[in-house]
Design a protein around this motif. Structure first.
Motif, mmCIF file in Angstrom:
data_model
loop_
_atom_site.group_PDB
_atom_site.id
_atom_site.type_symbol
_atom_site.label_atom_id
_atom_site.label_comp_id
_atom_site.label_asym_id
_atom_site.label_seq_id
_atom_site.Cartn_x
_atom_site.Cartn_y
_atom_site.Cartn_z
ATOM 1 N N ASP A 1 1.030 -69.609 -21.696
ATOM 2 C CA ASP A 1 1.889 -69.178 -22.785
ATOM 3 C C ASP A 1 2.473 -70.349 -23.578
ATOM 4 N N ARG B 1 -1.428 -70.841 -27.661
ATOM 5 C CA ARG B 1 -0.144 -70.157 -27.741
ATOM 6 C C ARG B 1 0.994 -71.164 -27.909
ATOM 7 N N ARG C 1 -4.390 -62.114 -21.439
ATOM 8 C CA ARG C 1 -3.342 -62.985 -20.895
ATOM 9 C C ARG C 1 -3.532 -63.157 -19.402
ATOM 10 N N SER D 1 -0.255 -73.362 -32.366
ATOM 11 C CA SER D 1 -1.152 -72.352 -32.925
ATOM 12 C C SER D 1 -2.091 -72.894 -33.994
#
Length: 433
Positions: A404, A346, A62, A350
């Protein structure tokens, strides 16, 4: 070691932070002075610059904070050679809402060109930042609490962490440095260098809060699992670990080399790989891909892994493996035709695979692209030239990573006078699904 709360507040690390800053305009066929030319098909912005070089490293970590404003990076003063024990890099982030300002949060003496120092945000809220470092005769992990500014030190380095940020897995980077240069860390000798499959080396489970660790899968245990391809005198090691989304199983690549001289630490020939999965206590190990060719992989969900490999009797390609079963299905066979660093976007996206290629042999361009699994369509995001000097251990793979919300991609690329970070805005592509 600590950073004051005032410093972090001033730097924008703490408190509420807004969306990503302005997007750059579309760039097409910009001359770079090397074999190929830069060509992008989505808005791109470069968020780091010289004279120092910047990169993040591996594709399965991340890099963005939850808001997409802070983008983690390593900073180094040189390129083109292996790291030495006394080489120190800076670790920090780029604040995209503050004129792409680099904010240093620490240093590392435990790093490599391919995976950096495992720098990454921790947990669903990104309240902590983690990276590996070296203290005298041990490799450690640093964890920065973004609210207090306090940095804790764990006694083991971290390779990968669970999505809830509570658990990490550690590998023996000393052994990796001997048997897979570029993925281990310089500066410490492997105490088991003359052991072919030591029972004191392997995978450790680490509690990221307390720092407690336990060896859950040793090389001796893995080597004892029948592997007809492995000669009895092979040299074994572990590389590339990843915990599934629910935190109850993990993947590790079990590799061996046939010819290794522990005195000179030199080897001949390549390595052979099989993919293992196991419970988080090391129990119920399962040989998921015994082919010998497993390469890049990612968890699609808690039971499915998408990996580049060559299953027995089948052509090279990306395949979906169902954990603890023999179910194997091809993915993107006509569109994802070469090995790359694959992840799933993300957020609400997806069903998209984010991937790249290695440099083309003629143009030296690396392609970054999206593949929409339901429709089978591929969208190239850009082609990024890599100068001929970027080869072997110090090559600069793009290793695409997403924010994200799944709408921004960050890559490492050396096309602009050395490796730097570049953002790609993929929102328009996602609307075509």
């Amino acid at each position: 070691m600590s950073i004051s709360r005032r410093q972090l507040l001033a730097a924008g690390v703490l408190g509420s932070i807004g969306p990503l800053g302005p997007r750059a305009s579309l760039v097409h066929s910009q001359d770079t002075g090397i074999a190929g030319s830069l060509e992008t098909h989505v808005p791109m912005s470069t968020i780091t610059s010289g004279p120092r070089f910047h990169w993040f490293g591996y594709y399965d970590k991340r890099q963005f904070d939850p808001t997409g404003r802070l983008v983690l990076t390593n900073e180094v003063e040189f390129e083109g050679r292996s790291p030495r024990p006394d080489d120190v890099i800076r670790v920090g982030y780029v604040d995209t809402a503050s004129d792409n300002r680099f904010v240093e949060i620490g240093e590392s003496r435990a790093w490599g060109w391919q995976q950096g120092c495992m720098l990454q945000f921790v947990g669903p809220h990104g309240d902590q930042i983690l990276w590996n470092d070296r203290e005298s005769k041990r490799i450690v992990c640093r964890i920065l609490d973004r609210h207090s500014g306090r940095i804790r030190t764990l006694d083991r380095p971290i390779y990968t962490i669970s999505e809830d940020g509570r658990t990490g897995l550690s590998a023996d980077f000393r052994r990796i440095n001997n048997l897979r240069p570029g993925y281990g860390y310089a500066g410490l000798a492997d105490p088991y260098v003359d052991h072919r499959h030591p029972d004191q080396s392997g995978v450790w489970k680490v509690d990221l809060e307390s720092g407690r660790s336990e060896l859950i899968l040793s090389l001796q245990q893995a080597a004892s699992i029948p592997w007809p391809a492995a000669p009895s005198d092979a040299w074994h090691y572990f590389n590339h670990l990843l915990i599934n989304p629910t935190g109850d199983r993990f993947i590790v690549l079990h590799r061996y080399r046939s010819h290794f001289d522990p005195m000179t630490r030199r080897f001949q020939g390549g390595f052979v790989t099989r993919m293992l999965t196991a419970n988080m206590d090391g129990s119920n190990p399962y040989v998921l891909d015994p082919s010998g060719y497993t390469s890049h992989f990612i968890w699609k969900d808690e039971r499915t892994i998408t990996a580049w490999t060559r299953p027995n009797g089948r052509p090279p390609g990306f395949y979906d493996f169902t954990d603890q079963s023999r179910e194997v299905n091809s993915v993107g066979a006509s569109k994802m035709t070469v090995n790359g660093h694959n992840t799933y976007l993300r957020g609400d996206h997806s069903d998209w695979i984010l991937n790249d290629t290695y440099p083309d042999k003629t143009s030296r361009r690396q392609t970054v692209y999206l593949y929409h699994v339901p429709s089978g369509r591929r969208f190239d995001l850009g082609h990024f030239p890599s100068p001929p000097a970027y080869r072997g251990e110090w090559r600069c793979d793009t290793h695409p990573r997403c924010s994200d919300d799944g709408e921004t991609v960050c890559i490492d690329s050396p096309h602009a006078r050395g490796r730097q970070l570049h953002l790609l805005d993929i929102r328009d592509v996602l609307r075509q699904a």
